[in-house]
Design an enzyme around this catalytic site. Structure first.
Site, PDB file in Angstrom:
ATOM      1  N   ASN A  46       0.809  -1.221   0.000  1.00  0.00           N
ATOM      2  CA  ASN A  46       0.000   0.000   0.000  1.00  0.00           C
ATOM      3  C   ASN A  46       0.838   1.264   0.000  1.00  0.00           C
ATOM      4  O   ASN A  46       0.339   2.341  -0.296  1.00  0.00           O
ATOM      5  CB  ASN A  46      -0.991  -0.021   1.167  1.00  0.00           C
ATOM      6  CG  ASN A  46      -2.058  -1.093   0.947  1.00  0.00           C
ATOM      7  OD1 ASN A  46      -2.210  -1.590  -0.178  1.00  0.00           O
ATOM      8  ND2 ASN A  46      -2.742  -1.462   1.994  1.00  0.00           N
ATOM      9  N   ARG A 115      -8.361  -0.584  -7.228  1.00  0.00           N
ATOM     10  CA  ARG A 115      -8.866   0.654  -6.633  1.00  0.00           C
ATOM     11  C   ARG A 115      -7.751   1.671  -6.481  1.00  0.00           C
ATOM     12  O   ARG A 115      -7.956   2.867  -6.714  1.00  0.00           O
ATOM     13  CB  ARG A 115      -9.470   0.324  -5.269  1.00  0.00           C
ATOM     14  CG  ARG A 115      -9.888   1.539  -4.516  1.00  0.00           C
ATOM     15  CD  ARG A 115     -10.490   1.229  -3.181  1.00  0.00           C
ATOM     16  NE  ARG A 115     -10.693   2.470  -2.456  1.00  0.00           N
ATOM     17  CZ  ARG A 115     -11.656   3.339  -2.725  1.00  0.00           C
ATOM     18  NH1 ARG A 115     -12.489   3.083  -3.719  1.00  0.00           N
ATOM     19  NH2 ARG A 115     -11.770   4.468  -2.060  1.00  0.00           N
ATOM     20  N   CYS A 139     -15.913  -3.119  -4.059  1.00  0.00           N
ATOM     21  CA  CYS A 139     -15.295  -4.449  -4.137  1.00  0.00           C
ATOM     22  C   CYS A 139     -15.975  -5.291  -3.067  1.00  0.00           C
ATOM     23  O   CYS A 139     -16.936  -4.863  -2.433  1.00  0.00           O
ATOM     24  CB  CYS A 139     -13.789  -4.339  -3.892  1.00  0.00           C
ATOM     25  SG  CYS A 139     -13.416  -3.731  -2.266  1.00  0.00           S
ATOM     26  N   ARG A 144     -16.710   1.488  -1.156  1.00  0.00           N
ATOM     27  CA  ARG A 144     -15.450   2.201  -1.433  1.00  0.00           C
ATOM     28  C   ARG A 144     -15.680   3.505  -2.228  1.00  0.00           C
ATOM     29  O   ARG A 144     -15.138   3.702  -3.308  1.00  0.00           O
ATOM     30  CB  ARG A 144     -14.466   1.307  -2.183  1.00  0.00           C
ATOM     31  CG  ARG A 144     -14.274  -0.101  -1.693  1.00  0.00           C
ATOM     32  CD  ARG A 144     -13.536  -0.251  -0.389  1.00  0.00           C
ATOM     33  NE  ARG A 144     -12.168   0.195  -0.389  1.00  0.00           N
ATOM     34  CZ  ARG A 144     -11.120  -0.577  -0.693  1.00  0.00           C
ATOM     35  NH1 ARG A 144     -11.318  -1.790  -1.119  1.00  0.00           N
ATOM     36  NH2 ARG A 144      -9.877  -0.109  -0.613  1.00  0.00           N
ATOM     37  N   VAL A 353     -14.155  -0.150   9.981  1.00  0.00           N
ATOM     38  CA  VAL A 353     -13.610   0.633   8.867  1.00  0.00           C
ATOM     39  C   VAL A 353     -14.361   0.362   7.575  1.00  0.00           C
ATOM     40  O   VAL A 353     -14.722   1.292   6.848  1.00  0.00           O
ATOM     41  CB  VAL A 353     -12.098   0.337   8.700  1.00  0.00           C
ATOM     42  CG1 VAL A 353     -11.543   1.038   7.475  1.00  0.00           C
ATOM     43  CG2 VAL A 353     -11.336   0.739   9.964  1.00  0.00           C
TER      44      VAL A 353
END
Ligand code: EPZ
Length: 444
Positions: A46, A115, A139, A144, A353
């Site tokens: 990430n 993404r 997703c 998202r 989250v």
């Protein structure tokens, strides 16, 4: 033979039909494995994805090292190449030159699969004054949305509209240059913080991001941008200040280690009741994870600056709530659920989250776990052992959780949906095999 009480989960769980006849490659794992040895943690996926997008900000050569070999990295490379960026890969080193951007539009077919490719919108807009990036879409783990990204770019002076599934952004006047401002994020979104931070590096004047994400990957991106001459302060705190500059210069930068991969291997040691050593980690990126492993009954020792040793113990249940950093990371929720499934006593896991990140429950229950889902909470009742079974991966971190469960389970586990695993773990099977796990890919 007397009937044995069988522990069925309280709730009826929809399970995926894994008895398919396709000749899809699957991963076979023989359980009750004992692990030993040490494992080198790769560069952070990430971080790498955001930093690759950030390289668009620089009109000359950039060298980025410690880049992991992952499907997602390949997809991000394709996005950059479609924009005209030159990339050369040599092992874990990626040389990028974004001098000639020939298109402001990222290709839909790749964006829809990755993404993170949406991250190019900020650099494109601030470098060229215009950007066209397809909406990344949802997703398995949630819708998202990108509303926080869009609102941030609008606050910086961009006109943004969405047409036929593509975000069109442009700056009228001021020579196409964004203008710094103060932006409050309704949620400390990692991606939105990164998009706004990158866009602000070349904006006119100062930008302040309040309620910014504090994740280590945000700090890594900020450090990368600063190594190119950007002026960013406060990354890693909730308030980030960016003073716009006119132009950035080349850099040679190394990505931080992947804390989620590290957490995954710590769970592997715990669930296999095995002592493991992890090298190339940054312990302070794992504080919440280490605290939870200690609560569950493991010892974690820092042996060297970047080295952790896990010493397993009797596993006891605990409670976990996923939160933005420095809270417990959502990307390790599934892996810890596999561990708590075989820990004594009850555990409560709350996923705060993402709205839909409990798909792995059905598959863990197929292996004999006793997990009950209510909303975004999972009640995990520890069982003495799991049993190998055919299971279906639904997303990246769920697939890792199923591999971990297969390591601990009695008998053979067959994991389908390996495309998810390959997105985010570099050579996971090779690393596990080196630690003593009996697993192999098979195409039936
Ligand atoms: C990053 O995703 C990571 N991906 C995710 O890792 C990680 O789970 C997530 O941060 C949280 O830590 C990359 O960095 C490529 P967010 P991101 O914006 O940026 C909502 C993995 O497994 N939201 O912090 O997309 C969103 O829906 C992946 O490696 C909005 O509502 O995460 C979510 O509920 C999975 N509007 C929450 O915020 C927005 O504009 C957190 O999302 C943006 C986000």
């Amino acid at each position: 033979m007397e009937d044995k009480a069988i522990n069925f989960p309280l709730n009826s769980t929809k399970t995926n039909n894994v008895n398919s006849t396709t000749n899809e490659t699957v991963l076979e794992i023989w359980g009750r494995a004992s692990l030993q040895g040490q494992v080198k943690i790769s560069g952070a996926k990430n971080s790498a994805l955001a930093i690759m997008a950030g390289a668009i900000l620089c009109p000359t050569d950039c060298r980025i090292s410690n880049i992991p070999s992952l499907v997602d990295i390949g997809r991000m490379s394709q996005i950059l190449q479609a924009l005209g960026v030159k990339l050369t890969r040599n092992g874990d080193i990626l040389d990028i030159n974004a001098r000639d951007i020939v298109s402001q539009e990222a290709p839909y077919d790749i964006v829809s699969q990755l993404r993170a490719s949406f991250f190019v919108i900020g650099p494109l807009l601030t470098r060229l004054g215009v950007a066209r990036v397809p909406l990344p879409g949802g997703c398995a783990i949630g819708a998202r949305p990108v509303d926080l990204h869009v609102r941030g770019l609008q606050a910086l002076g961009a006109d943004v509209m969405i047409e036929s599934g593509t975000v069109l952004a442009g700056v009228k006047g001021r020579g196409g240059r964004l203008k710094g401002t103060k932006i409050y994020l309704d949620y400390p979104s990692v991606g939105a913080t990164e998009t706004i931070m990158m866009a602000a590096t070349l904006a006119e004047g100062e930008t302040i991001i309040e309620n910014a994400a504090c994740e280590p990957e945000v700090v890594d991106l900020a450090n990368f941008c600063c190594s190119m001459g950007a002026k960013i302060k406060g990354a890693g705190t909730q308030t980030i200040t960016i003073a716009g500059v006119d132009r950035l210069h080349s850099t040679d930068y190394s990505i931080i280690p992947d804390r989620i991969e590290a957490g995954t291997f710590l769970v592997a040691g715990a669930i296999a009741n095995s002592e493991l050593v992890l090298t190339h980690v940054i312990p302070e990126h794992l504080s919440a994870v280490i605290a939870k492993l200690k609560e569950i009954g493991c010892q974690i020792r820092q042996e060297d600056l970047n080295c952790l040793r896990i010493i397993p113990g009797h596993l006891r249940g605990t409670n976990i709530e996923t939160l933005p950093f420095p809270g417990f990371p959502t990307d390790l929720q599934a892996q810890f659920m596999a561990l708590l499934a075989v820990s004594e006593g009850d555990s409560l896991i709350s996923e705060t989250v993402f709205e839909n990140r409990l798909h792995h429950v059905a598959e863990l229950n197929r292996m004999g776990a006793n997990i009950y889902v209510k909303g975004n909470h999972a009640i995990v009742r520890g069982v003495p052992f799991l049993s190998g079974a055919p299971v279906q991966a639904t997303d990246l971190r769920a697939s890792a959780a199923l591999v971990l469960a297969g390591i601990a389970a009695r008998g053979k586990t067959v994991v389908r949906g390996l495309q998810h695993l390959d997105r985010g773990y570099e050579n996971l099977e090779g690393k596990l095999r080196n630690l003593g796990v009996n697993l192999q890919r098979v195409t039936p």
